[in-house]
Design an enzyme around this catalytic site. Structure first.
Site, short mmCIF file in Angstrom:
data_model
loop_
_atom_site.label_atom_id
_atom_site.label_comp_id
_atom_site.label_asym_id
_atom_site.label_seq_id
_atom_site.Cartn_x
_atom_site.Cartn_y
_atom_site.Cartn_z
N LYS A 11 4.69 48.77 33.63
CA LYS A 11 5.25 47.43 33.38
C LYS A 11 4.26 46.58 32.56
CE LYS A 11 8.15 47.51 37.55
NZ LYS A 11 8.57 46.72 38.75
N TYR A 51 18.25 46.98 36.45
CA TYR A 51 18.02 46.24 37.69
C TYR A 51 19.32 45.64 38.23
CZ TYR A 51 12.90 46.62 37.45
OH TYR A 51 11.60 47.09 37.46
N ASN A 114 4.40 44.26 39.66
CA ASN A 114 3.80 45.29 40.50
C ASN A 114 3.50 46.59 39.76
OD1 ASN A 114 6.42 46.02 40.25
ND2 ASN A 114 6.90 46.05 42.42
N HIS A 117 7.11 51.18 37.63
CA HIS A 117 8.44 51.52 38.13
C HIS A 117 8.53 53.03 38.28
CE1 HIS A 117 12.78 52.01 38.46
NE2 HIS A 117 12.64 53.00 37.60
N GLU A 128 18.35 57.05 34.74
CA GLU A 128 17.32 56.24 34.07
C GLU A 128 16.72 56.98 32.88
OE1 GLU A 128 14.68 54.97 37.25
OE2 GLU A 128 16.25 53.70 38.11
P1 IDP Z 1 11.02 49.29 43.40
O1 IDP Z 1 10.47 48.87 42.05
O2 IDP Z 1 9.93 49.56 44.39
O3 IDP Z 1 12.02 50.42 43.31
P2 IDP Z 1 13.29 47.48 43.81
O4 IDP Z 1 13.77 47.02 45.14
O5 IDP Z 1 14.11 48.46 43.06
O6 IDP Z 1 11.79 48.02 44.01
O7 IDP Z 1 13.10 46.16 42.93
C1 IDP Z 1 12.90 46.25 41.55
C2 IDP Z 1 11.79 45.30 41.13
O8 IDP Z 1 12.19 43.96 41.37
C3 IDP Z 1 10.48 45.45 41.90
O9 IDP Z 1 9.65 46.49 41.43
C4 IDP Z 1 9.85 44.09 41.68
O10 IDP Z 1 9.31 43.99 40.37
C5 IDP Z 1 11.08 43.18 41.76
N1 IDP Z 1 11.29 42.69 43.13
C6 IDP Z 1 11.89 43.33 44.16
N2 IDP Z 1 11.90 42.57 45.28
C7 IDP Z 1 11.28 41.41 44.94
C8 IDP Z 1 10.98 40.20 45.66
O11 IDP Z 1 11.27 40.03 46.85
N3 IDP Z 1 10.34 39.20 44.97
C9 IDP Z 1 10.00 39.33 43.65
N4 IDP Z 1 10.28 40.44 42.94
C10 IDP Z 1 10.90 41.47 43.56
MG MG Z 2 13.87 50.46 42.49
#
Ligand code: IDP
Ligand code: MG
Length: 134
Positions: A11, A51, A114, A117, A128
């Site tokens: 990212k 997303y 974070n 991905h 994907e």
């Molecule tokens: P993942 O990346 O671990 O698969 P997902 O639930 O698919 O997690 O969410 C996609 C992305 O959305 C996350 O990697 C993060 O960047 C963002 N995200 C998910 N939950 C939150 C939250 O509670 N606050 C802010 N950003 C979030």
């Molecule tokens: Mg995810």
């Protein structure tokens, strides 16, 4: 166990912080192979697809702003059990729950931004890979 391909994406925060090499090293040291890769600038349309499961969340506009703030590095990563294996290497979504020793545990200081991905299932990995490597 089976030979699998997963979609991994470094990212924008990973790129800006100069962590690409570090993260790619971890993937290679684990024994996975990077079979294709490219730098991309994402737009809102592809992020709404990718997303879709978080598009109605209040934080979604922030995710779009973040994910379009600079290039990402998309990779197809292959190996035994690579989908789950990469999720373990990455660590938990919530940065405060990501364990030390995982990529997010060691480098993420925010849940939104974070670092990395990774596909969450074999089915989604296929979707994907098609989405980003067509
Ligand atoms: P993942 O990346 O671990 O698969 P997902 O639930 O698919 O997690 O969410 C996609 C992305 O959305 C996350 O990697 C993060 O960047 C963002 N995200 C998910 N939950 C939150 C939250 O509670 N606050 C802010 N950003 C979030
Ligand atoms: Mg995810």
């Amino acid at each position: 166990m089976a030979m699998e391909k997963t979609y991994i994406m470094l990212k924008p925060d990973c790129m800006k912080r100069g962590l690409m090499g570090e993260v790619i090293s971890r993937i290679e040291h684990k024994g996975y192979r990077i079979v294709d890769a490219k730098m991309m600038n994402l737009d809102e349309a592809i992020l709404r697809e990718h997303y879709a499961h978080i598009a109605d969340k209040p934080f979604f506009p922030e995710i779009v702003a973040y994910m379009t703030s600079g290039p990402v590095f998309g990779m197809i990563v292959e190996g035994e059990n690579a989908v789950l294996g990469m999720r373990i290497l990455m660590g938990a979504t919530k940065f405060e729950e990501a364990k030390a020793g995982t990529i997010r545990g060691d480098y993420a200081f925010s849940t939104g931004e974070n670092v990395i991905h990774g596909s969450d299932s074999v089915e989604n990995a296929e979707i994907e890979i098609k989405r980003f490597f067509r």
